[in-house]
Design a protein around this motif. Sequence first.
Motif, short mmCIF file in Angstrom:
data_model
loop_
_atom_site.label_atom_id
_atom_site.label_comp_id
_atom_site.label_asym_id
_atom_site.label_seq_id
_atom_site.Cartn_x
_atom_site.Cartn_y
_atom_site.Cartn_z
N ILE A 63 18.59 -44.04 -65.92
CA ILE A 63 17.38 -43.60 -65.21
C ILE A 63 16.70 -42.54 -66.06
O ILE A 63 17.34 -41.57 -66.48
N ALA A 75 8.55 -29.79 -64.39
CA ALA A 75 9.42 -30.04 -63.23
C ALA A 75 9.02 -31.37 -62.61
O ALA A 75 7.90 -31.53 -62.14
N GLN A 104 12.57 -40.76 -66.65
CA GLN A 104 11.11 -40.75 -66.52
C GLN A 104 10.48 -41.09 -67.85
O GLN A 104 9.70 -42.02 -67.98
N GLY A 155 19.57 -34.42 -65.83
CA GLY A 155 18.74 -33.57 -64.96
C GLY A 155 18.42 -34.23 -63.63
O GLY A 155 19.30 -34.77 -62.94
#
Length: 612
Positions: A350, A403, A352, A305
């Motif tokens: 990577i 988002a 979050q 994403g």
Amino acid sequence: MCGIVGFTGKHQAAPILLDGLSRLEYRGYDSAGIAIRDGEKETEVIKAKGRLKILAEKTDHGASVPGTCGIGHTRWATHGEPSTANAHPHRSDDGNVTAVHNGIIENYQELKEKLLRKGYVFHSSTDTEVAVKLVDYYYKKYEGTPVDAINHAMVRIRGSYALALMFKDYPEEIFAARKDSPMILGTENGESYIASDVPAILKYTRNVYYIGNMEMARVKKGEITFYNLDGEEIEKQSRVIEWDAEAAEKAGYEHFMMKEIHEQPKAVEDTLNSVLQDGSLNLEEMGFTEEIINNISCIYIVACGSAWHVGMTAQYVIEDMAGIPVRVEVASEFRYRKPLLDKNGLVIIISQSGETADSLAALREAKEKGVRTLAVVNVVGSSIAREADHVFYTLAGPEISVATTKAYSTQLMASYILAIQFAFAKKHITEEQYKDYIQELETIPGKIKRILEDKERLQWFAAKQVNARDVFFIGRGIDYAVSLEGSLKMKEISYIHSEAYPAGELKHGTISLIENGTLVIGVLTQPELFEKTVSNMVECKSRGAYLMGLTGFGNYNIEDTVDFTVYIPGTDPHFTASLAVVPLQLLGYYVSVARGLDVDKPRNLAKSVTVE
Ligand code: M6R
């Protein structure tokens, strides 16, 4: 995907569980449920289809379900439609075992058949009910402890799970087990907590334990014991979470997304400052010595994403600045395509959340192949952070909106930092260039702030796009990478179909979709590519497109071509993504609000994708 909470202590459990679930609702929101135990009494299970507020109303905000021990769940459907029957908790028919689950049990069909043969009956279409009944089966078969029953089930189950279970014979206690799905546990003042993610329990405790893969826990009031798969006790140190509780609140903003957009200057600055020392970057704390950097032959960036979009930008920046070949891959493809990796390469994951299933699997694949790995991760102690050889923590703080905005921006900053440091170590840039780049990075937070000060223009423009059917984002180089993120922001929260294209590629097919009034947004921050992209925008205009241009102050001649222009402050062309993305985040946000949609919890999505 799915959020779980658990509590046992002196206070009433239901309000604590509902509060915790409200902070995990971003993980799934098609149904919710709680199971509460009041001393020796039978466990009471209450479930509701739809958003958590329906469950809260059904239980009078927890007041109608007394008891000081319980588990709760907010669901993102995998097996079985969103319904009350499929909502968690699930329990065995005699109420012996009650559980909530996050993850996917891949061999649930085979296990279900076995249990059907043993006389078990099923009331839902979920894989979770199978897990619950399997644990119940082993508990009764071996007449052992809950830990024995759970570990027997764990060796039979394939897939991923974070399970919180209550046993009839063990009032006031919760048992937990984990494989590949996130779970943390915490204690404070004689009370204990379980959660999928930090924000759920941050208000109550900052002392948390990370339960490892294939481990179990017995949770009593204020006391947690951990076990390995053999049922042996294992020692664990608690970690202190630095995030404060306010960071996970809306702080007066209407939506988390808007709050998080505004937190970007600070998040980006904090991330830079975490490695900045006297005007130089220092990556030694994360284990990157000059020698290690010099041995890196190539870089593979793997992510999903928006994090993958960061990788796309990083590719342009690292290759150009440091001269290291970079390949960027979507994690779900990387993990199954049997990649040929250079032993001296560096795999950068990577993420979050640090829990994305495909990214975690890609990390493991790279490690198995003996390649050095670096995690660029936001959530401290997450699986990816724990398993990678090196960790670069982005300091975005808790990101709640599905988002991503501020986490994306901090990941970009981390990529620039790596690019600059790698370039300098490899003598691809001079000391003067090194210092100049760092000084430029220091200006980025202030420039993001300036963009945010002019957000009303975008709100006005967004209001006109409410009925758009398709939007196309085009750009070249880094501008294409920004377009990818702008397009995702638009479609994921506004439900307007949008696509991002390399500007020169549009005419190889997609341009046939341009009709009178179709919105085409051109990103034009790269001086060398400006005119090329303008030409591609003109091609769209000739076919009836309505054009928005996003470019740097000074490029005023763009107004001869486009219908609406957004200007951003100037910066080094390597770093423009950090500025160009902000108006596109705002645009997606305002279109979503204008369409009356749920900005923070878009349909069908979940913040942390812990299943394949
Ligand atoms: O937690 P992760 O960074 O690994 O998540 C990856 C994607 O699921 C995530 O970036 C997703 O695309 C965003 N929610 C989009 O805004």
